[in-house]
Design a protein around this motif. Structure first.
Motif, PDB file in Angstrom:
ATOM      1  N   ALA A  35     -13.936   9.248  -8.495  1.00  0.00           N
ATOM      2  CA  ALA A  35     -13.444   8.281  -7.431  1.00  0.00           C
ATOM      3  C   ALA A  35     -13.510   6.760  -8.133  1.00  0.00           C
ATOM      4  O   ALA A  35     -14.993   6.471  -8.467  1.00  0.00           O
ATOM      5  CB  ALA A  35     -14.141   8.538  -6.383  1.00  0.00           C
ATOM      6  N   LEU A  36     -12.746   5.886  -7.983  1.00  0.00           N
ATOM      7  CA  LEU A  36     -12.617   4.521  -8.336  1.00  0.00           C
ATOM      8  C   LEU A  36     -13.582   3.737  -7.243  1.00  0.00           C
ATOM      9  O   LEU A  36     -13.084   3.482  -6.184  1.00  0.00           O
ATOM     10  CB  LEU A  36     -11.154   3.840  -8.606  1.00  0.00           C
ATOM     11  N   VAL A  65      -1.103   0.660 -13.640  1.00  0.00           N
ATOM     12  CA  VAL A  65      -2.388   1.264 -13.794  1.00  0.00           C
ATOM     13  C   VAL A  65      -1.867   2.764 -13.904  1.00  0.00           C
ATOM     14  O   VAL A  65      -2.619   3.680 -14.549  1.00  0.00           O
ATOM     15  CB  VAL A  65      -3.284   0.909 -12.422  1.00  0.00           C
ATOM     16  N   ALA A  66      -1.133   3.364 -13.028  1.00  0.00           N
ATOM     17  CA  ALA A  66      -0.932   4.629 -12.773  1.00  0.00           C
ATOM     18  C   ALA A  66      -0.126   5.012 -14.150  1.00  0.00           C
ATOM     19  O   ALA A  66      -0.470   6.222 -14.550  1.00  0.00           O
ATOM     20  CB  ALA A  66       0.042   4.873 -11.757  1.00  0.00           C
ATOM     21  N   GLU A  67       0.586   4.348 -14.718  1.00  0.00           N
ATOM     22  CA  GLU A  67       1.292   4.472 -15.977  1.00  0.00           C
ATOM     23  C   GLU A  67       0.410   4.747 -17.068  1.00  0.00           C
ATOM     24  O   GLU A  67       0.533   5.487 -17.961  1.00  0.00           O
ATOM     25  CB  GLU A  67       2.479   3.650 -16.296  1.00  0.00           C
ATOM     26  N   ILE A  68      -0.235   3.788 -17.234  1.00  0.00           N
ATOM     27  CA  ILE A  68      -1.335   3.661 -18.143  1.00  0.00           C
ATOM     28  C   ILE A  68      -2.472   4.823 -18.260  1.00  0.00           C
ATOM     29  O   ILE A  68      -2.736   5.471 -19.137  1.00  0.00           O
ATOM     30  CB  ILE A  68      -2.006   2.233 -18.337  1.00  0.00           C
ATOM     31  N   ILE A  82      -6.246   2.638  -4.071  1.00  0.00           N
ATOM     32  CA  ILE A  82      -5.519   1.396  -3.496  1.00  0.00           C
ATOM     33  C   ILE A  82      -6.607   0.376  -3.013  1.00  0.00           C
ATOM     34  O   ILE A  82      -6.253  -1.092  -3.213  1.00  0.00           O
ATOM     35  CB  ILE A  82      -4.660   1.788  -2.792  1.00  0.00           C
ATOM     36  N   ASP A  83      -7.777   0.561  -2.616  1.00  0.00           N
ATOM     37  CA  ASP A  83      -8.704  -0.167  -2.043  1.00  0.00           C
ATOM     38  C   ASP A  83      -9.188  -1.088  -3.023  1.00  0.00           C
ATOM     39  O   ASP A  83      -9.236  -2.293  -2.815  1.00  0.00           O
ATOM     40  CB  ASP A  83      -9.569   0.547  -1.369  1.00  0.00           C
ATOM     41  N   GLU A 117       1.569  -3.998  -5.886  1.00  0.00           N
ATOM     42  CA  GLU A 117       2.432  -3.232  -6.323  1.00  0.00           C
ATOM     43  C   GLU A 117       2.374  -3.071  -7.801  1.00  0.00           C
ATOM     44  O   GLU A 117       2.730  -2.086  -8.451  1.00  0.00           O
ATOM     45  CB  GLU A 117       3.897  -3.609  -5.666  1.00  0.00           C
ATOM     46  N   ILE A 118       2.747  -4.088  -8.464  1.00  0.00           N
ATOM     47  CA  ILE A 118       2.731  -4.079  -9.735  1.00  0.00           C
ATOM     48  C   ILE A 118       1.568  -3.717 -10.672  1.00  0.00           C
ATOM     49  O   ILE A 118       1.847  -2.800 -11.412  1.00  0.00           O
ATOM     50  CB  ILE A 118       2.895  -5.792 -10.521  1.00  0.00           C
TER      51      ILE A 118
END
Length: 360
Positions: A311-312, A240-243, A256-257, A234-235
């Motif tokens: 895609a990551l 990662v989304a904010e950055i 998420i995977d 979660e952290i």
């Protein structure tokens, strides 16, 4: 005002709307000089929903009691020392505490081996000093002196990086709440609201242990590593989304995977045992902190966005993981290769990750 092009605005700017909403709904007593009550500060840090329905995003994910003890300490005349291994959000928490309590997180002393006493006490404008002699105009106040005069929080980062004799310049400040300026025959006395938040870790090399006299003037709060894998995921996901958003990287599908895999690898190597508890593994020399996992995944996002299809995938994070794990090219490489062959190779659904890490 902060320019819209600033890469990372200070917390009080970035979350100004939330702070304003909390202040408007805050009807509890506030300590002298505080902008919010202690309970409201905890709400800002931990997140929650206000009576009017406004949602406050969590800034720190961890034990609530840790935050409550930290906030309560700052409401007394005791300074706060946030202690923990690298990557446990000590700096992050200190910034948000300062933003919520006094609205200014910029009064910062960055501790290094070269930090001089002037960074904690005061310095001089030597051009004016030579022409005018010692005067208020020639004095250059430190962040600590400014915090004392303005009733704000001063932040001291990496306290144990600072030479011991410079650290001890804080003793009079914290015990007497005054900073003498003998050259002027004056002193600066702390205004209500002043306090100090320091951060430190004892895992890195070159640590200068604070003297017992200095330690007695701090209340120490230990920040733990995330208790569970889900909490760490979660952290990492949130940061990662904010950055990624600040760097204008496209949000990748199904990230998420890969986030979960990176967190799993870091936790297993850090704890020396696989998630199912069946296999013991060797730990490398690095800390493999949550902050390093965030860095690995942010780098992977950039690779996926600029050199992939967005895609990551395992190949995007493999090089970053190898770089984080293999700090010592001899011993850490052995640990990493053994982990790949004994754990990763035969794990269901991890074949692509195994190949990517072998190639990296």
């Amino acid at each position: 005002m902060t320019s819209p092009d600033v890469l990372r605005p200070h917390a009080e700017r970035r979350h100004a709307d939330e702070l304003a909403a909390i202040a408007a709904a805050d009807d509890r007593p506030r300590p002298p000089g505080w902008r919010l009550s202690p309970r409201a500060v905890a709400t800002y840090v931990l997140g929650g929903t206000l009576p009017g329905g406004a949602v406050i995003s969590p800034k720190y994910v961890g034990p609530r009691r840790v935050v409550e003890v930290a906030v309560a300490t700052l409401a007394t005349d005791r300074a706060l020392l946030l202690l923990g291994v690298p990557g446990t959000a000590k700096t992050w928490l200190s910034e948000h505490l300062a933003a919520a309590i006094c609205g200014d997180s910029t009064l910062l002393v960055q501790g290094t081996a070269g930090t001089a006493e002037e960074a904690i006490r005061y310095g001089w404008n030597y051009a004016r000093l030579l022409t005018e002699g010692p005067s208020r105009a020639a004095l250059v106040p430190s962040p600590v002196m400014r915090a004392m005069a303005e009733g704000r929080l001063a932040r001291v980062e990496e306290l144990t990086r600072i030479p011991p004799d410079v650290q001890d310049a804080l003793i009079t400040v914290l015990s007497e709440k005054t900073l003498p300026v003998p050259e002027l025959g004056e002193e600066v006395q702390a205004v209500r609201g002043f306090n100090v938040i320091a951060t430190a870790n004892d895992r890195d090399r070159g640590v200068n242990e604070p003297s017992s006299a200095l330690r007695r003037r701090f209340n120490t709060v230990v920040l733990p590593l995330p208790a569970t894998a889900e909490e760490e995921v979660e952290i990492v996901s949130r940061r990662v989304a904010e950055i990624g958003a600040s760097l204008e990287l496209p949000a990748p599908p199904a990230a998420i995977d890969e986030i979960r895999r990176v967190v799993t690898v870091f936790r297993e190597l850090r704890e020396g045992v696989t998630a199912d508890g069946r296999t013991r593994v060797k730990s490398p020399s690095g800390t493999l902190s949550t902050a390093e996992a965030i860095s690995v995944l942010t780098g992977g996002l950039a690779l996926a966005a600029h050199f992939g299809d967005g895609a990551l995938r395992a190949a995007d994070v493999a090089a970053g993981i190898v770089g984080a794990v293999v700090r010592d090219p001899v011993s850490d490489r052995v640990v990493w290769q053994e982990y790949l062959e004994t754990v990763v190779r035969d794990r269901d659904g991890w074949r692509d990750f195994y190949r990517a890490c072998r190639d990296a």
